[in-house]
Design an enzyme around this catalytic site. Structure first.
Site, PDB file in Angstrom:
ATOM      1  N   HIS A 163     -13.554   3.674   8.523  1.00 23.00           N
ATOM      2  CA  HIS A 163     -12.588   2.560   8.152  1.00 23.00           C
ATOM      3  C   HIS A 163     -13.190   1.975   6.859  1.00 23.00           C
ATOM      4  O   HIS A 163     -13.580   0.803   7.031  1.00 23.00           O
ATOM      5  CB  HIS A 163     -12.610   1.522   9.278  1.00 23.00           C
ATOM      6  N   ARG A 197      -3.927   1.279  10.782  1.00 19.43           N
ATOM      7  CA  ARG A 197      -4.475   0.823  12.245  1.00 19.43           C
ATOM      8  C   ARG A 197      -4.650   2.275  12.887  1.00 19.43           C
ATOM      9  O   ARG A 197      -3.725   2.567  13.033  1.00 19.43           O
ATOM     10  CB  ARG A 197      -4.071  -0.266  12.471  1.00 19.43           C
ATOM     11  N   ILE A 251       0.897  -1.092   0.101  1.00 21.55           N
ATOM     12  CA  ILE A 251      -0.045  -0.098  -0.047  1.00 21.55           C
ATOM     13  C   ILE A 251       0.803   1.317   0.036  1.00 21.55           C
ATOM     14  O   ILE A 251       0.609   2.306  -0.596  1.00 21.55           O
ATOM     15  CB  ILE A 251      -0.969   0.048   1.121  1.00 21.55           C
ATOM     16  N   GLU A 264     -12.166   1.756  17.422  1.00 24.43           N
ATOM     17  CA  GLU A 264     -13.477   1.870  16.332  1.00 24.43           C
ATOM     18  C   GLU A 264     -14.653   1.018  17.248  1.00 24.43           C
ATOM     19  O   GLU A 264     -14.460  -0.006  17.730  1.00 24.43           O
ATOM     20  CB  GLU A 264     -12.840   1.205  14.993  1.00 24.43           C
TER      21      GLU A 264
HETATM   22  P1  NAP Z   1       2.930  -4.758   3.413  1.00 28.07           P
HETATM   23  O1  NAP Z   1       3.000  -4.640   2.052  1.00 28.07           O
HETATM   24  O2  NAP Z   1       3.237  -6.014   4.421  1.00 28.07           O
HETATM   25  O3  NAP Z   1       3.749  -3.663   4.165  1.00 28.07           O
HETATM   26  C1  NAP Z   1       3.758  -3.388   5.441  1.00 28.07           C
HETATM   27  C2  NAP Z   1       4.807  -2.427   5.661  1.00 28.07           C
HETATM   28  O4  NAP Z   1       4.894  -2.224   6.999  1.00 28.07           O
HETATM   29  C3  NAP Z   1       6.378  -3.037   5.189  1.00 28.07           C
HETATM   30  O5  NAP Z   1       6.798  -2.080   4.470  1.00 28.07           O
HETATM   31  C4  NAP Z   1       7.107  -3.138   6.472  1.00 28.07           C
HETATM   32  O6  NAP Z   1       8.434  -2.612   6.299  1.00 28.07           O
HETATM   33  C5  NAP Z   1       6.546  -1.988   7.199  1.00 28.07           C
HETATM   34  N1  NAP Z   1       6.653  -2.192   8.708  1.00 28.07           N
HETATM   35  C6  NAP Z   1       6.639  -3.449   9.577  1.00 28.07           C
HETATM   36  N2  NAP Z   1       7.015  -3.409  10.609  1.00 28.07           N
HETATM   37  C7  NAP Z   1       7.456  -2.009  10.708  1.00 28.07           C
HETATM   38  C8  NAP Z   1       8.131  -1.368  11.870  1.00 28.07           C
HETATM   39  N3  NAP Z   1       8.472  -2.037  13.104  1.00 28.07           N
HETATM   40  N4  NAP Z   1       8.716  -0.158  11.622  1.00 28.07           N
HETATM   41  C9  NAP Z   1       8.083   0.272  10.358  1.00 28.07           C
HETATM   42  N5  NAP Z   1       7.825  -0.161   9.152  1.00 28.07           N
HETATM   43  C10 NAP Z   1       7.527  -1.454   9.532  1.00 28.07           C
HETATM   44  O7  NAP Z   1       1.327  -4.649   4.056  1.00 28.07           O
HETATM   45  P2  NAP Z   1       0.124  -3.916   3.015  1.00 28.07           P
HETATM   46  O8  NAP Z   1      -0.480  -4.696   2.034  1.00 28.07           O
HETATM   47  O9  NAP Z   1       0.872  -2.848   2.468  1.00 28.07           O
HETATM   48  O10 NAP Z   1      -0.598  -3.108   4.342  1.00 28.07           O
HETATM   49  C11 NAP Z   1      -0.314  -2.412   5.165  1.00 28.07           C
HETATM   50  C12 NAP Z   1      -1.364  -1.937   6.202  1.00 28.07           C
HETATM   51  O11 NAP Z   1      -2.400  -1.446   6.003  1.00 28.07           O
HETATM   52  C13 NAP Z   1      -1.873  -3.583   6.791  1.00 28.07           C
HETATM   53  O12 NAP Z   1      -1.233  -4.195   7.704  1.00 28.07           O
HETATM   54  C14 NAP Z   1      -3.286  -3.136   7.279  1.00 28.07           C
HETATM   55  O13 NAP Z   1      -3.214  -2.735   8.747  1.00 28.07           O
HETATM   56  C15 NAP Z   1      -3.523  -1.739   6.608  1.00 28.07           C
HETATM   57  N6  NAP Z   1      -4.729  -1.506   5.834  1.00 28.07           N
HETATM   58  C16 NAP Z   1      -5.860  -0.808   6.052  1.00 28.07           C
HETATM   59  C17 NAP Z   1      -6.964  -0.735   5.208  1.00 28.07           C
HETATM   60  C18 NAP Z   1      -7.858   0.090   5.705  1.00 28.07           C
HETATM   61  O14 NAP Z   1      -9.159  -0.069   5.494  1.00 28.07           O
HETATM   62  N7  NAP Z   1      -7.900   1.350   6.045  1.00 28.07           N
HETATM   63  C19 NAP Z   1      -6.998  -1.636   4.334  1.00 28.07           C
HETATM   64  C20 NAP Z   1      -6.063  -2.672   4.033  1.00 28.07           C
HETATM   65  C21 NAP Z   1      -4.532  -2.408   4.761  1.00 28.07           C
HETATM   66  P3  NAP Z   1       9.793  -3.312   6.778  1.00 28.07           P
HETATM   67  O15 NAP Z   1       9.316  -4.795   6.818  1.00 28.07           O
HETATM   68  O16 NAP Z   1      10.971  -2.838   5.986  1.00 28.07           O
HETATM   69  O17 NAP Z   1       9.843  -2.706   8.199  1.00 28.07           O
END
Ligand code: NAP
Length: 313
Positions: free
Chosen positions: A279, A232, A155, A261
């Site tokens: 959300h 989140r 994302i 929420e």
């Molecule tokens: P993703 O591809 O797994 O990306 C997660 C990112 O978080 C990675 O770049 C990771 O980078 C980073 N991360 C993990 N631990 C970290 C830390 N301690 N410090 C800094 N960065 C950290 O997941 P995605 O598909 O992009 O989704 C991301 C998040 O969006 C989901 O987990 C979910 O909570 C949220 N989301 C929200 C909605 C909504 O309706 N609002 C919908 C979908 C998803 P590194 O591993 O390099 O640290």
């Protein structure tokens, strides 16, 4: 074949619920007046749990279901699932990555525009008849603003790509530098916040990232800075966010997610530099169908001994 028991934790979209009902023996957790007794009575037949952003599978639920084989989440975030417990017990876990990326990234850009250009306030101005008495005040430009992203995952990258089209310089913070991009990497979040105009939270929620956006980060972003959270709620210290906005130490916020929420701090309701969404990051008909198909596909694959579509554990 013996009927397979699937426990759905939260009301799902009609399509998913109907398909689960058609293909499995479906139990609806939220309708149970006495959840503990219900689990004790049905623990022998429940082999799968379907969770979402509100309820997944915590240690207590997992311990109560000795026949549990798979947790299939109707979300990409895994923060409502005890992943260590699943690993320990050999329970498989799947989620819904990729199919929702575009919608969430679109909404992040929508929030940036809505906050800076006061789109919601402008709309209210027209509806309340205010236009007849004067033009809306000037707002702030979005194009070219420096966008800082926490978590350059699926994302985060999609947001970066969109913001680039608005000539926004992109920088990011995550645990590791992404070798496949030229975006500027900051090794601390305060450093990122000090060097951007718009800070977007797009990382996974873990114990490490809970309250990662704290008072220091908000102060670094500053009175003209905008915070966007589409990840989140618990990433942001909400009490600190409220005081930063009320005291004018932060320029504005666009929030799709909140700490508890559906509770939203009432202090935010009167602030015109804040846009509040319930959300809905992945909440389009198209994406919710694709997410439902992934949940169903993972369950079908598991019970047919085929490779899972999107396995996490
Ligand atoms: P993703 O591809 O797994 O990306 C997660 C990112 O978080 C990675 O770049 C990771 O980078 C980073 N991360 C993990 N631990 C970290 C830390 N301690 N410090 C800094 N960065 C950290 O997941 P995605 O598909 O992009 O989704 C991301 C998040 O969006 C989901 O987990 C979910 O909570 C949220 N989301 C929200 C909605 C909504 O309706 N609002 C919908 C979908 C998803 P590194 O591993 O390099 O640290």
């Amino acid at each position: 074949m013996e009927a397979i028991g699937v426990l759905l934790m939260w009301p799902a979209n009609t399509y998913l619920e109907q398909e689960l009902d058609r293909r499995f023996t479906l139990f609806r957790y939220w309708t149970q007046p006495r959840p503990r007794e219900f689990l004790a009575q049905n623990s022998d037949s429940i082999r799968a749990v379907v969770g979402n952003v509100f309820a997944g599978a915590d240690a207590e639920l997992i311990d109560a279901l000795p026949k549990l084989e798979i947790v299939s989440s109707f979300s990409v975030g895994l923060d409502k699932i005890d992943l260590n417990k699943c690993r320990e017990k050999g329970i498989r876990v799947t989620n819904t990555p990729d199919v929702l990326t575009d919608d969430v990234a679109d909404l992040a850009i929508g929030l940036m525009l809505a906050v800076l250009r006061r789109i919601c306030e402008c709309d209210k101005h027209v509806r309340r008849g205010g236009w007849k008495f004067g033009d809306f005040k000037l707002t702030t430009r979005f194009s070219g603003k420096r966008v800082g992203i926490i978590g350059l995952g699926r994302i985060g990258l999609a947001i970066a790509k969109r913001a680039e089209a608005f000539d926004c310089p992109i920088s990011y913070y995550s645990r590791s530098k992404n070798p496949n991009t030229n975006y500027k990497y900051h090794s601390t979040l305060v450093d990122l916040a000090s060097n951007c105009d718009i800070l977007v939270v797009a990382c996974a929620l873990t114990s490490e990232t809970t309250h990662v956006v704290n008072r220091e980060v908000m102060n670094a972003l500053g009175p003209k800075g905008i915070l966007i959270n589409i990840a989140r709620g618990p990433h942001v210290n909400e009490a600190e966010l409220v005081s930063a906005l009320v005291e004018g130490r932060l320029g504005g916020a666009g929030l799709d997610v909140f700490e508890k929420e559906p509770h939203v701090p009432e202090e935010l309701f009167g602030l015109e530099n804040v846009v509040l969404l319930p959300h809905v990051g992945s909440g389009t008909v198209e994406t919710r169908m694709a997410m439902a198909d992934l949940v169903l596909g993972n369950l079908e694959a598991h019970f047919a001994n085929k490779p899972l579509l999107t396995q996490v554990v």
